[in-house]
Structure formats: structure tokens, C-alpha cells
Design a protein around this motif. Sequence first.
Motif, PDB file in Angstrom:
ATOM      1  N   ARG A 169       8.028 -37.863  18.243  1.00 53.75           N
ATOM      2  CA  ARG A 169       6.630 -37.506  17.968  1.00 53.75           C
ATOM      3  C   ARG A 169       5.980 -36.981  19.254  1.00 53.75           C
ATOM      4  O   ARG A 169       5.168 -36.065  19.218  1.00 53.75           O
ATOM      5  CB  ARG A 169       5.836 -38.709  17.447  1.00 53.75           C
ATOM      6  N   ALA A 209       6.817 -33.357  19.677  1.00 50.97           N
ATOM      7  CA  ALA A 209       5.987 -32.483  18.850  1.00 50.97           C
ATOM      8  C   ALA A 209       4.616 -32.282  19.497  1.00 50.97           C
ATOM      9  O   ALA A 209       4.084 -31.164  19.506  1.00 50.97           O
ATOM     10  CB  ALA A 209       5.841 -33.064  17.446  1.00 50.97           C
ATOM     11  N   THR A 210       4.062 -33.350  20.067  1.00 49.43           N
ATOM     12  CA  THR A 210       2.767 -33.243  20.745  1.00 49.43           C
ATOM     13  C   THR A 210       2.850 -32.312  21.946  1.00 49.43           C
ATOM     14  O   THR A 210       1.971 -31.468  22.159  1.00 49.43           O
ATOM     15  CB  THR A 210       2.288 -34.647  21.181  1.00 49.43           C
ATOM     16  N   THR A 261       3.105 -28.741  20.819  1.00 45.77           N
ATOM     17  CA  THR A 261       1.795 -28.289  20.345  1.00 45.77           C
ATOM     18  C   THR A 261       0.919 -27.881  21.518  1.00 45.77           C
ATOM     19  O   THR A 261       0.266 -26.830  21.503  1.00 45.77           O
ATOM     20  CB  THR A 261       1.114 -29.388  19.502  1.00 45.77           C
ATOM     21  N   LEU A 267       0.245 -26.518  15.790  1.00 47.03           N
ATOM     22  CA  LEU A 267       0.667 -27.757  15.134  1.00 47.03           C
ATOM     23  C   LEU A 267       1.779 -27.490  14.119  1.00 47.03           C
ATOM     24  O   LEU A 267       2.791 -28.195  14.090  1.00 47.03           O
ATOM     25  CB  LEU A 267      -0.529 -28.417  14.449  1.00 47.03           C
ATOM     26  N   GLU A 285       5.710 -28.884  14.340  1.00 42.02           N
ATOM     27  CA  GLU A 285       6.267 -29.728  13.278  1.00 42.02           C
ATOM     28  C   GLU A 285       7.504 -29.067  12.654  1.00 42.02           C
ATOM     29  O   GLU A 285       8.481 -29.749  12.343  1.00 42.02           O
ATOM     30  CB  GLU A 285       5.213 -30.021  12.208  1.00 42.02           C
TER      31      GLU A 285
END
Length: 197
Positions: A137, A140-141, A144, A158, A162
Motif C-alpha cells: 500500500r 501505491a502511495t 501516486t 491514483l 492502483e
Amino acid sequence: MDTQPATLRERKQQRTREAIVAAAFELFEERGFDRVTVTDIAERAEVGRATFFRYFGDKQEVVFGDDNELDQAVREAAGHLTGTPIGDSLPAALALVRRIVVAFIERLVEQPTAYLHHERLVAKHPELLARSLTKQRRYATELTKLLTTAGATPDTALLAAELALACYYAGRATVGDDPARVPGAVDEAFERLHPTS
């Protein structure tokens, strides 16, 4: 990019860190993760407990010692950000994260045996699997944020991040997590989202 050679101190720290990781994985293979203590790892690596804790917060952290690899891949990608801002172009956003993710996976599988040991260990222990998912996770941040820096709109950044994570999962699952085939499978998952030809 111009990089300075590592100092003697930095090389020694790297060797110590690698010795701790190698000792930990040897012990995890021999005894099982639950039966290994920090003291066991420190003794096998021939360092003190204090030295262990200078590098890692706990034995779980040793399993995920490659966190800096993603940070390095993101920094390298950020250093090459040029050209037109991505805006709301999902294909442009995916092209950028594709390069980052595939390069990152190639680094992860450079040592196939170590990669497989890591994956088996994580799969066998729910607490390690939970930590792995939390780490993903974070990936992914970070992706982004990078895309936003590259001028992507927030929703495009975003969505692309993902989708990158989904390509990572799908690619690994498609080839049974075979280290020789994972990078190509992840790249192929991206290709199916937006063919380049």
C-alpha cells in the motif's frame, strides 16, 4: 546521474546489514521464523544485539529489508521526469509507472533463491503477509505522489498507481511467482492495459 563512491564506513555498514539479513534467512530456513530470536540472528551474524537494532527494529523488519529499493527506484524515476505534464492522460501515467514497477521487480528477482525464500516465508506467516500488504500500500502511495509530481491529475495518479499494483499482483500470480518470469509477466499485464504497438 553522478554518484559518489561509498566511503569505507558506508561499505562496512552495508556488509554488516547484509550479514544480518543473510544470518536471519539462514536461521528462518533452518528453524522456522517463529523459533528464531533477535539474539539468534545477532549471534549468527557475529554482531551484538545493539548493532542489530541499529539496522532493524525487529526480526520482521529483516524480512522486508528491501524497502529502500523502491525508494531508490522512485528517486531515479523522479530524476528523469521531463516533458509535458501527464495531466489526465492515463496512458502517459501508466507508461511512467510501468517503467518504475518493472525495473523494481527486476531488482527484486536479481537473486532468485533469496527472492523465493522471502516469498515462501511471507506466505507461511500471517503477520508477515499483513506487513507485506501494508508495504505494498505504501508503494501505491509513493507512485501516486510521483505521478502527481509529474503533473498527473490526482484521480489519474491514483488510478494509475492502483492499476500498477494490480499488474504486479496479476503478473506474479500468472507465472506462479517464478523469479525468472515475473518481470516479463508484470510487463505483459501493463501491455494488456494499454498496448504500446
